[in-house]
Enzyme design. Structure first.
Site, mmCIF file in Angstrom:
data_model
loop_
_atom_site.group_PDB
_atom_site.id
_atom_site.type_symbol
_atom_site.label_atom_id
_atom_site.label_comp_id
_atom_site.label_asym_id
_atom_site.label_seq_id
_atom_site.Cartn_x
_atom_site.Cartn_y
_atom_site.Cartn_z
ATOM 1 N N GLY A 154 72.390 -39.275 22.493
ATOM 2 C CA GLY A 154 73.636 -40.002 22.064
ATOM 3 C C GLY A 154 74.227 -39.428 20.799
ATOM 4 O O GLY A 154 73.774 -38.668 20.154
ATOM 5 N N ARG A 155 75.003 -40.428 20.171
ATOM 6 C CA ARG A 155 75.661 -40.201 18.903
ATOM 7 C C ARG A 155 74.422 -40.178 17.989
ATOM 8 O O ARG A 155 74.460 -39.199 16.883
ATOM 9 C CB ARG A 155 76.300 -41.405 18.646
ATOM 10 C CG ARG A 155 77.733 -41.685 19.194
ATOM 11 C CD ARG A 155 78.418 -42.984 18.758
ATOM 12 N NE ARG A 155 79.560 -43.253 19.355
ATOM 13 C CZ ARG A 155 79.436 -44.173 20.500
ATOM 14 N NH1 ARG A 155 78.295 -44.479 20.924
ATOM 15 N NH2 ARG A 155 80.817 -44.374 21.191
ATOM 16 N N ILE A 156 73.220 -41.025 18.140
ATOM 17 C CA ILE A 156 72.365 -41.065 16.867
ATOM 18 C C ILE A 156 71.309 -39.714 17.069
ATOM 19 O O ILE A 156 70.911 -39.153 16.042
ATOM 20 C CB ILE A 156 71.516 -42.441 16.751
ATOM 21 C CG1 ILE A 156 72.676 -43.482 16.536
ATOM 22 C CG2 ILE A 156 70.624 -42.428 15.837
ATOM 23 C CD1 ILE A 156 72.100 -44.896 16.679
ATOM 24 N N THR A 236 63.560 -45.533 16.476
ATOM 25 C CA THR A 236 64.415 -46.365 15.900
ATOM 26 C C THR A 236 65.273 -46.946 16.984
ATOM 27 O O THR A 236 66.634 -47.329 16.415
ATOM 28 C CB THR A 236 65.263 -45.634 14.593
ATOM 29 O OG1 THR A 236 65.795 -44.364 15.362
ATOM 30 C CG2 THR A 236 64.463 -45.112 13.462
ATOM 31 N N SER A 237 64.864 -46.829 18.222
ATOM 32 C CA SER A 237 65.784 -47.250 19.297
ATOM 33 C C SER A 237 65.471 -49.009 19.671
ATOM 34 O O SER A 237 65.973 -49.772 18.916
ATOM 35 C CB SER A 237 65.854 -46.535 20.393
ATOM 36 O OG SER A 237 64.511 -46.366 20.778
ATOM 37 N N ARG A 238 64.652 -48.840 20.446
ATOM 38 C CA ARG A 238 64.223 -50.446 20.814
ATOM 39 C C ARG A 238 62.796 -50.247 21.293
ATOM 40 O O ARG A 238 62.132 -49.372 21.734
ATOM 41 C CB ARG A 238 64.827 -50.679 22.239
ATOM 42 C CG ARG A 238 66.397 -51.146 22.004
ATOM 43 C CD ARG A 238 66.268 -52.473 21.215
ATOM 44 N NE ARG A 238 67.826 -52.964 20.892
ATOM 45 C CZ ARG A 238 68.379 -52.778 19.920
ATOM 46 N NH1 ARG A 238 68.219 -51.960 18.822
ATOM 47 N NH2 ARG A 238 69.672 -53.236 19.858
ATOM 48 N N GLU A 267 59.123 -58.038 18.845
ATOM 49 C CA GLU A 267 59.534 -58.443 17.668
ATOM 50 C C GLU A 267 59.658 -59.763 17.251
ATOM 51 O O GLU A 267 60.021 -60.718 18.452
ATOM 52 C CB GLU A 267 60.891 -57.774 17.180
ATOM 53 C CG GLU A 267 60.839 -56.225 17.068
ATOM 54 C CD GLU A 267 61.969 -55.682 16.674
ATOM 55 O OE1 GLU A 267 63.112 -56.252 15.989
ATOM 56 O OE2 GLU A 267 62.288 -54.430 16.876
ATOM 57 N N HIS A 285 62.699 -53.212 11.475
ATOM 58 C CA HIS A 285 64.380 -53.096 12.051
ATOM 59 C C HIS A 285 65.181 -52.936 11.110
ATOM 60 O O HIS A 285 66.404 -53.753 11.272
ATOM 61 C CB HIS A 285 64.321 -54.242 13.234
ATOM 62 C CG HIS A 285 65.201 -53.710 14.332
ATOM 63 N ND1 HIS A 285 65.090 -54.457 15.622
ATOM 64 C CD2 HIS A 285 66.317 -52.849 14.336
ATOM 65 C CE1 HIS A 285 66.019 -53.880 16.358
ATOM 66 N NE2 HIS A 285 66.636 -53.067 15.562
ATOM 67 N N ALA A 287 66.915 -49.774 10.279
ATOM 68 C CA ALA A 287 67.558 -48.671 10.315
ATOM 69 C C ALA A 287 69.038 -48.603 10.069
ATOM 70 O O ALA A 287 69.570 -47.607 9.593
ATOM 71 C CB ALA A 287 67.178 -47.740 11.762
HETATM 72 C C1 DGY Z 1 71.674 -51.878 16.851
HETATM 73 O O1 DGY Z 1 72.759 -51.690 16.415
HETATM 74 O O2 DGY Z 1 71.253 -51.858 17.997
HETATM 75 C C2 DGY Z 1 70.440 -52.074 16.008
HETATM 76 O O3 DGY Z 1 69.310 -52.109 16.396
HETATM 77 C C3 DGY Z 1 70.727 -53.029 14.774
HETATM 78 O O4 DGY Z 1 71.561 -52.384 14.080
#
Ligand code: DGY
Length: 320
Positions: A154-156, A236-238, A267, A285, A287
């Protein structure tokens, strides 16, 4: 119009809502019971919530019919029950785009930090263990020219791939349910038709998929065992996308070389044993946590609310 903001957020969005003459109530980190009580007590036209708030049918019903929109202060929206919202005609929005660069930067910072043993080196210095330069001390791994596996383009994910190819001359292999031939051409990237193809081929694997029933524990013991022994896993997602207990076992056993995580399965807790592992880097969390980006998220969430309350379709509606 009256807006409930469930937690304190940077003020750009609050000011924007205020400039429209809306009354804004800022809550103090409600738990579910408190949120229901607050919504039932007052008549709110919109709620600006975040990923701490598990927004479900009970919450929507407490908010009542005049509440048009729940604007999530996050790009991820796995905390929202989209079906229950749709059944009640409530609009759900998120904050995509404005955090892409920041999360991609943090992802790359984690890649570099785990490969170059930054956190270990920092702990080593502070513990007074550095007694002079040594040829064999804290040897890490080069990032340049290695293969980065991206799970979720995706974007990230695409932005992380950009940094990898343009900045570090890395080869990118990716898995995504949708193949992107334009991206492949632009970045010389290779498509892995299955997650397993990417896991087997990569020196670094970075996760960028949303949390869905199908992606929960996407990375489990079996898939960790498919990775190279000297590979690193970055998330860095979930958190629940990785079986964290299985990851701790894999890091202990040397199944993979290291992991860098910004998100966790339960979390704010970490899986037992994770905090003791030298070959893991953990951040809380954060990022997307730069001042500029958090202000931009605040403004975008507010803009979504304004559009909905003025009878237009907000720019960032999400649907199930
Ligand atoms: C999101 O935006 O989903 C991040 O986990 C927090 O910025």
């Amino acid at each position: 119009m009256k807006i409930l903001v469930t937690h304190e957020i940077p003020d750009a969005g609050i000011k924007l809502l205020g400039s429209k003459g809306y009354e804004v109530v800022i809550g103090n980190a409600f738990d579910k019971k408190e949120l229901i009580a607050e919504l039932a007590k007052d008549r709110y036209d919109a709620v600006l919530c975040d990923l701490n708030d598990k927004i479900d049918a009970e919450i929507f019903d407490a908010a009542g019919k005049q509440c048009k929109i729940f604007a999530n202060y996050a790009v991820g929206y796995d905390n929202m029950d989209l079906k229950a919202a749709a059944e009640r005609g409530i609009v759900i929005t998120n904050t995509p785009g404005v955090l892409t660069d920041t999360v991609a930067e943090h992802t790359f910072a984690l890649i570099l930090a785990i490969a170059h043993r930054m956190a270990e080196g920092d702990r080593f210095m502070r513990a007074g263990k550095y007694h002079g330069w040594e040829p064999m001390m804290l040897l890490g791994t080069d990032v340049s020219k290695k293969t980065l596996g991206i799970i979720g383009l995706g974007r990230i994910g695409s932005r992380v791939a950009h940094h990898a190819v343009r900045g570090f001359n890395m080869k990118v292999m990716y898995y995504d349910p949708k193949r992107n031939e334009q991206f492949e051409k632009e970045f010389g990237a290779e498509f892995g038709p299955a997650v397993e193809d990417v896991l087997r081929a990569s020196d670094f694997v970075s996760i960028h998929v949303p949390l869905l029933p199908a992606t929960r524990h996407l990375i489990n013991a079996e898939r960790l065992a498919m990775m190279k022994k000297n590979a690193y896993l970055i998330n860095t997602s979930r958190g629940p996308i990785i079986d964290e207990a299985a990851l701790v076992a894999a890091l202990r056993a040397g199944t993979i070389r290291g992991a860098a995580l910004d998100v966790f399965e339960n979390e704010p807790a970490m899986a037992p044993g994770l905090a003791e592992l030298e070959n893991a880097i953990v951040t809380p969390h954060i990022a997307s946590a730069t001042e500029g980006t958090r202000q931009a998220m605040s403004e975008l969430a507010a803009q979504n609310i304004i559009e909905a309350l003025e009878g237009r379709v907000p720019p960032n509606v999400v649907k199930g």
